[in-house]
Design a protein around this motif. Structure first.
Motif: not given
Length: 206
Positions: A113-121
């Motif tokens: 989840d945090h990998s996806q969030a960081n990619d989006k950011l």
């Protein structure tokens, strides 16, 4: 005037004098039954030493709220990126060090989840010409080093405790950005990420 009349007058005068004397004792300035004195208008009672008035409490709370709300969109994005990286690293550590399947599964969820969030950011930051950090901050690095020295049940308990504490703070920061952010893209990112963070906190508490 006969003797009997003189005696009556003398007795009546004595009673009157006794009544005045008793009245003075009951309602005199030093009597415990005397009406309480009131402060002159506009004169307040002094505060007790060591206590803080309500106005001082309000001032401290207001100052704290102002300090917490001064983070800019760029600063929020920076902290969010560092937090995402920390959660990914700690999630990987949980999969390695955790003693229970629940902790390992939770660690996997953190990593994904945090990998996806960081990619989006990162995509948003690139579009907004914002520079994001490439590594965790000192606090998260210290947490990672501390947890690295644990294993088994001791790791599980410490990791779960840190996840609850971290996600409570993250939710507060993301909620503030979602409400008060000035950059629409960063503000939307915070709003969209909040449900995931709340799910993480729920699982961490369990």
């Amino acid at each position: 005037m006969n003797i009997e009349t003189v005696r009556k007058i003398t007795f009546t005068a004595s009673l009157a004098g006794l009544s005045l004397l008793i009245g003075g004792m009951l309602f005199g300035q030093d009597s415990p039954m005397a009406p309480p004195q009131q402060n002159p208008p506009g004169q307040n009672m002094p505060r007790q030493n060591g206590t803080m008035g309500a106005d001082q409490h309000m001032g401290a709370d207001q100052q704290m709220n102002e300090t917490m709300s001064t983070m800019t969109d760029a600063e929020f994005a920076k902290h969010a990126a560092q937090g995402n990286m920390a959660q990914v690293k700690l999630g990987q550590l949980a999969q390695e060090k955790g003693s229970s399947d629940t902790v390992k599964q939770f660690g996997k969820m953190m990593e994904d989840d945090h990998s996806q969030a960081n990619d989006k950011l990162k995509t948003i930051a690139s579009e907004q010409n914002m520079k994001l950090p490439s590594d965790m901050n000192k606090h998260d690095r210290a947490t990672y080093d501390r947890l690295s020295g644990l294993s088994g049940v001791a790791f599980d308990k410490a990791y779960a405790r840190d996840m609850v504490s971290d996600h409570k703070k993250d939710i507060s920061d993301f909620q503030r950005e979602a409400n008060d952010g000035q950059n629409d893209a960063i503000k939307s990112f915070a709003s969209d990420t909040l449900p995931t963070l709340k799910t993480h906190l729920k699982h961490a508490r369990e």
